[in-house]
Design a protein around this motif. Structure first.
Motif, mmCIF file in Angstrom:
data_model
loop_
_atom_site.group_PDB
_atom_site.id
_atom_site.type_symbol
_atom_site.label_atom_id
_atom_site.label_comp_id
_atom_site.label_asym_id
_atom_site.label_seq_id
_atom_site.Cartn_x
_atom_site.Cartn_y
_atom_site.Cartn_z
ATOM 1 N N GLU A 340 0.770 -1.176 0.013
ATOM 2 C CA GLU A 340 0.026 -0.020 0.052
ATOM 3 C C GLU A 340 0.772 1.379 0.121
ATOM 4 O OE1 GLU A 340 -2.659 0.648 -0.803
ATOM 5 O OE2 GLU A 340 -3.612 -1.532 -0.950
ATOM 6 N N ASP A 341 0.244 2.437 -0.084
ATOM 7 C CA ASP A 341 0.843 3.659 -0.300
ATOM 8 C C ASP A 341 0.231 5.006 0.562
ATOM 9 O OD1 ASP A 341 -1.225 3.737 -2.037
ATOM 10 O OD2 ASP A 341 -0.221 5.025 -3.241
ATOM 11 N N ALA A 342 -0.271 4.519 1.796
ATOM 12 C CA ALA A 342 -0.716 5.580 2.662
ATOM 13 C C ALA A 342 0.478 6.568 2.895
ATOM 14 C CB ALA A 342 -1.154 4.871 3.911
ATOM 15 N N THR A 343 0.188 7.948 2.782
ATOM 16 C CA THR A 343 1.185 8.874 2.704
ATOM 17 C C THR A 343 0.887 9.938 3.864
ATOM 18 O OG1 THR A 343 1.553 8.716 0.394
ATOM 19 C CG2 THR A 343 2.136 10.769 1.323
ATOM 20 N N VAL A 344 1.757 10.403 4.265
ATOM 21 C CA VAL A 344 1.405 11.555 5.531
ATOM 22 C C VAL A 344 2.505 12.795 5.320
ATOM 23 C CG1 VAL A 344 0.664 9.988 7.223
ATOM 24 C CG2 VAL A 344 3.179 10.264 7.028
ATOM 25 N N PRO A 345 2.310 13.819 6.006
ATOM 26 C CA PRO A 345 3.321 14.981 5.865
ATOM 27 C C PRO A 345 4.577 14.200 6.305
ATOM 28 C CG PRO A 345 1.308 15.846 6.958
ATOM 29 C CD PRO A 345 1.126 14.232 6.652
ATOM 30 N N ARG A 346 5.656 14.778 5.573
ATOM 31 C CA ARG A 346 7.000 14.196 6.116
ATOM 32 C C ARG A 346 7.263 14.209 7.272
ATOM 33 N NH1 ARG A 346 9.549 18.484 4.016
ATOM 34 N NH2 ARG A 346 9.384 17.684 1.985
ATOM 35 N N SER A 347 6.707 15.355 8.147
ATOM 36 C CA SER A 347 7.167 15.266 9.648
ATOM 37 C C SER A 347 6.521 14.060 10.464
ATOM 38 C CB SER A 347 6.811 16.639 10.238
ATOM 39 O OG SER A 347 5.373 16.974 9.839
ATOM 40 N N LYS A 348 5.716 13.519 9.802
ATOM 41 C CA LYS A 348 4.832 12.331 10.527
ATOM 42 C C LYS A 348 5.521 11.102 10.277
ATOM 43 C CE LYS A 348 1.641 15.537 12.057
ATOM 44 N NZ LYS A 348 1.308 15.654 13.457
ATOM 45 N N MET A 352 3.954 7.679 11.935
ATOM 46 C CA MET A 352 3.165 6.723 11.255
ATOM 47 C C MET A 352 3.697 5.334 11.071
ATOM 48 S SD MET A 352 0.395 6.830 9.524
ATOM 49 C CE MET A 352 -0.587 5.504 8.437
ATOM 50 N N VAL A 353 5.022 5.081 11.034
ATOM 51 C CA VAL A 353 5.484 3.927 10.938
ATOM 52 C C VAL A 353 5.153 3.014 12.284
ATOM 53 C CG1 VAL A 353 7.671 2.458 10.843
ATOM 54 C CG2 VAL A 353 6.913 4.271 9.104
ATOM 55 N N LYS A 354 5.322 3.882 13.510
ATOM 56 C CA LYS A 354 4.638 3.265 14.683
ATOM 57 C C LYS A 354 3.456 2.801 14.813
ATOM 58 C CE LYS A 354 6.296 3.937 19.513
ATOM 59 N NZ LYS A 354 5.281 4.600 20.322
ATOM 60 N N PHE A 399 -5.453 -2.473 7.059
ATOM 61 C CA PHE A 399 -5.283 -1.352 6.063
ATOM 62 C C PHE A 399 -6.067 -0.233 6.166
ATOM 63 C CE2 PHE A 399 -2.337 -4.326 3.541
ATOM 64 C CZ PHE A 399 -1.069 -3.389 3.675
ATOM 65 N N GLU A 400 -7.512 -0.874 6.562
ATOM 66 C CA GLU A 400 -8.500 0.350 6.765
ATOM 67 C C GLU A 400 -7.943 1.269 7.850
ATOM 68 O OE1 GLU A 400 -12.816 -1.381 5.672
ATOM 69 O OE2 GLU A 400 -12.571 -0.476 7.362
ATOM 70 N N ASP A 401 -7.413 0.587 9.038
ATOM 71 C CA ASP A 401 -6.839 1.499 9.927
ATOM 72 C C ASP A 401 -5.633 2.303 9.592
ATOM 73 O OD1 ASP A 401 -8.896 0.187 11.524
ATOM 74 O OD2 ASP A 401 -7.257 -0.490 13.118
ATOM 75 N N ILE A 402 -4.924 1.627 8.829
ATOM 76 C CA ILE A 402 -3.831 2.470 8.273
ATOM 77 C C ILE A 402 -4.255 3.702 7.760
ATOM 78 C CG2 ILE A 402 -1.810 2.357 6.932
ATOM 79 C CD1 ILE A 402 -1.441 -0.512 7.699
ATOM 80 N N PHE A 403 -5.008 3.508 6.788
ATOM 81 C CA PHE A 403 -5.775 4.680 6.039
ATOM 82 C C PHE A 403 -6.250 5.740 6.985
ATOM 83 C CE2 PHE A 403 -6.711 1.431 2.457
ATOM 84 C CZ PHE A 403 -5.362 1.247 2.114
ATOM 85 N N ALA A 404 -7.111 5.268 7.733
ATOM 86 C CA ALA A 404 -7.625 6.098 8.686
ATOM 87 C C ALA A 404 -6.652 7.019 9.547
ATOM 88 C CB ALA A 404 -8.429 5.598 9.542
ATOM 89 N N LYS A 405 -5.651 6.238 10.217
ATOM 90 C CA LYS A 405 -4.484 7.134 10.776
ATOM 91 C C LYS A 405 -3.689 8.198 9.814
ATOM 92 C CE LYS A 405 -2.257 7.251 14.350
ATOM 93 N NZ LYS A 405 -3.147 7.455 15.914
ATOM 94 N N ALA A 406 -3.355 7.573 8.662
ATOM 95 C CA ALA A 406 -3.027 8.703 7.655
ATOM 96 C C ALA A 406 -3.734 9.883 7.389
ATOM 97 C CB ALA A 406 -2.707 7.845 6.235
ATOM 98 N N ILE A 407 -5.052 9.637 7.390
ATOM 99 C CA ILE A 407 -6.022 10.752 7.247
ATOM 100 C C ILE A 407 -5.756 11.668 8.596
ATOM 101 C CG2 ILE A 407 -8.360 11.566 6.898
ATOM 102 C CD1 ILE A 407 -7.233 10.347 4.326
ATOM 103 N N ASP A 408 -5.943 10.816 9.724
ATOM 104 C CA ASP A 408 -5.722 11.770 10.986
ATOM 105 C C ASP A 408 -4.557 12.456 10.979
ATOM 106 O OD1 ASP A 408 -8.023 10.554 11.903
ATOM 107 O OD2 ASP A 408 -6.908 9.209 13.332
ATOM 108 N N MET A 409 -3.525 12.255 10.283
ATOM 109 C CA MET A 409 -2.114 13.026 10.345
ATOM 110 C C MET A 409 -2.248 13.891 9.184
ATOM 111 S SD MET A 409 0.564 10.051 11.290
ATOM 112 C CE MET A 409 0.328 9.046 12.959
#
Lengths: 470, 470
Positions: A340-348, A352-354, A399-409
């Protein structure tokens, strides 16, 4: 199956030899690189030029037959699976590099050209096309444009959209539109060029494109830094940027990925390291030298366990291969690999990996993460087995949780793979219902009969791999 | 005039003090920087925040009242004249720089912030926002985004679209859409971000934007080269590019412009020269030094009459001012100045300037040409008098010929000013009828009641300054 009338009309356009519908052909074109979304087309068609494409599309529009344009189908969002049957359209006959214009620094290509072939052709002229999706050895430019492919050089050089300056495409009604050109500046009306980039074949069929080129960087240097944790690696990334250095490549591998890559490639990676950063800089020699030295210092200041600067291009290649082989290495482990390719602002990135690690634990699935630290584009990759429906359900939930987390950030559900079928249930998480409605309005306006790659992007038409009951 | 009901509803949203409709107010907001397109609005409204904007738009949509978002109205395509009356919307209350994010290299702004104020604010942090439209001292970021403004640094750094990575906007139905974010990579659905950039206020109202920044170049150097003809200057441009150097700025003035600028500014330009190239390079010191030296050699190899390298930033500024003052200098000559932006592939610059001279002769009008040699973006500028209808008709014909010629050469009708009213009759020349239809379909899908800046972009709704009888 196509009805006789449609079949006859299509054969008349391309010739019998270019309309395939043996069981074997249909199976070959029933899937793409995304696991678990197979669907048979009704036929496979090979136009020879844009006029063929326009005629085919007119027939499809009249008879409401879906058309799925397909390059090498390396996409990871099930973007080229013929979910609703119809035609899979191939570009085997449309793979010319039409012109490399050294005065205007552009290349004009047909959609079927292999990305790396084009990159090599322009490099022979001292020119550079920066987007480098991992699939570039086999992917096509048409596919890259439809998916707005990214790659390892996104931080410094941007992605496919930043290099497409003109497109010729066939509208769902068969009319041909030409946008842009060999022009650095063009604001004649709405930006149809960028609308087409990343539209995943749902708005029209690209038949030609003009791409911007830049001079090849004079030189390149590569280094590798090891850390005991991803947090430490994240600190390096932050400090590089806050020192106002923009490296060409700034990639990371997490601990599980390092282990797997080393098992696969035996390149001497220290499997006890918590994280690796692969850093490249390109440009004029003095600048590369200075930036690499400064970044090496920063790595040390931010507690890298070790820093290795490649002393030759070959050594640089060897270091890069650790990153480039990550997917192949991971894919060996289990029958099914979901990248997958969830993406966050660089600072996060580190945060996000955690979070991904915690989510993997929660659902008891194995996820390795690597990707583009410089631009926040992560590749959490799950090794699983599509036949194990129980595990697949947990994978889907993770993956749903991962996408949700990415959006949160403040991130997004997809940085470079596209929505396709895979991400369509989550699109509204990123752009809101109003955003989805705006996109759907464009789709409806362009393609009222919904013949262009139907079932993609918009969730109402899409399905999940596994319907998760919560 | 607004009916009482609408007026009441709008006053309730923004307060009586923020809904202006004195004759004086209406006249002040009846025009923009484009000569000869004046039209009175029914009222002028000042929302305080995005919620106000959404509520206003809902009322306008219900009562079919046009809304024209307006920054500083410096555009040159009559993009912000309220052609069909309705509301002119001002952003005086929405001019905050919300955040400069030094880790993610982004700035988030409200639409009303002055471009140069934002540029200065980010430069204080060592960050750089490259687009530099000539109007930047007074233009707003919202206006820049709506018009996809260019500037002098387009060749090396691109234009506004290349720096907008997230937008919040109000749809014509009042819903709020948020696209992108602090993300180098995001392919979640169609690229609404770039669709909004350059959409000239016809698809929605931008209420916030996130812009990408890069590190400030370490240093900058400026040089000026004189030629006896524009062909010779054109040869220099070609040779610089074929030597794979991409300067930050590569501007030209033709002979008539040089004369006028010197008369105005007395900076010692040799008025006998046939053309001037203003060249800047920025970046790391070693590279700038090397590139400038090499470009000076190229100028000499391609028969420059003289080459002057600025020895200090102040001297560099003085040289740049020759180019920056071109429009002001030209505007002094006659009551009406019409500045266009026909754009051609870089390799066609000299040929195009020659064609413009011939066209000016043919119609017996005075046209000076200057502009961006590096990116093919020319500014043929006509000094005339709007009260002289006979001359205005010839001016209109001359520009029609110029647009047609640009298209013939693979160029476009507008490189950086936008379509607005001014260029709408010519849009199909560039993108074809099918292209216009595709754009119109988007407009119709987003704004079925045609309330968003009506009369712009699409010719059916538009008028020419003078209807030319041929």
């Amino acid at each position: 199956m196509l009805n006789k009338e449609v079949r006859g009309k299509l054969e008349k356009i391309v010739g019998r030899e270019n309309l395939l519908d043996s069981q074997q052909d249909l199976i070959v074109y029933s899937y793409d690189a995304t696991p678990d979304y197979q669907a048979l087309p009704d036929a496979v068609i090979k136009p020879r030029h844009k006029e063929d494409v326009a005629e085919i599309v007119k027939v499809c529009n009249e008879y409401k037959v879906p058309v799925v344009p397909r390059g090498s189908a390396t996409n990871l969002c099930a973007g080229t699976t013929p979910l609703e049957g119809g035609l899979v359209m191939l570009f085997n006959y449309m793979k010319d590099i039409i012109e490399i214009d050294e005065e205007n620094l552009t290349v004009t290509v047909q959609p079927g050209v292999i990305t790396l072939d084009m990159i090599k052709a322009v490099e022979e002229k001292g020119l550079f096309y920066p987007p480098d999706p991992s699939s570039m050895k086999i992917s096509t430019i048409g596919g890259n444009i439809n998916e707005c492919s990214g790659g390892l050089r996104g931080l410094k050089y941007g992605v496919t959209r930043d290099y497409v300056i003109g497109i010729e495409f066939v509208m769902p009604d068969g009319s041909i539109v030409k946008t842009g050109g060999k022009l650095a500046k063009d604001v004649a009306g709405y930006d149809l060029t960028r609308l087409m980039v990343g539209s995943e074949g749902t708005l029209g069929i690209i038949t030609e494109a003009t791409l911007k080129l830049i001079p090849v960087p004079e030189t390149k240097k590569t280094m590798l830094a090891l850390y005991d944790s991803l947090e430490a690696a994240g600190n390096t990334v932050s400090k590089i940027i806050s020192n106002r250095i923009i490296p060409a490549t700034l990639e990371f591998l997490d601990q599980p990925t390092i282990q797997v890559v080393e098992d696969f490639a035996n390149i001497g990676l220290p499997t006890e390291a918590g994280a690796i950063l692969l850093i490249e800089q390109d440009g004029p020699e003095e600048v590369v030298e200075r930036d690499i030295q400064r970044m090496a210092e920063i790595c040390e200041e931010t507690n890298a366990l070790s820093v290795q600067i490649a002393q030759s291009p070959e050594e640089g290649e060897a270091l890069t291969s650790a990153r480039r082989s990550a997917l192949s290495a991971l894919a060996r482990l289990k029958p099914t690999t979901i990248l997958e390719d969830a993406t966050v602002p660089r600072s996060k990135i580190a945060e996000m990996v955690k979070a991904i690690e915690e989510i993997a634990d929660k659902y008891n699935v194995k996820i390795c993460t690597f990707g583009h630290a410089g631009d926040g584009n992560l590749h959490p990759t799950c090794m699983t087995d599509a036949r194990n429906r129980d595990e697949m359900q947990r994978v889907e939930q993770a993956f749903e949780d991962i996408f949700a987390k990415a959006i949160d950030m403040g991130g997004t559900i997809t940085g470079e793979h596209g929505v396709g079928v895979m991400k369509s249930p989550y699109l509204s998480w990123k752009v809101g219902e109003a955003g989805v409605e705006a996109m759907r309005a464009i789709k409806q306006a362009f393609d009222p009969n919904n013949i262009m790659n139907p079932g993609k992007v918009f969730a109402k038409d899409a399905r999940k791999r596994v319907v998760v009951q919560r």
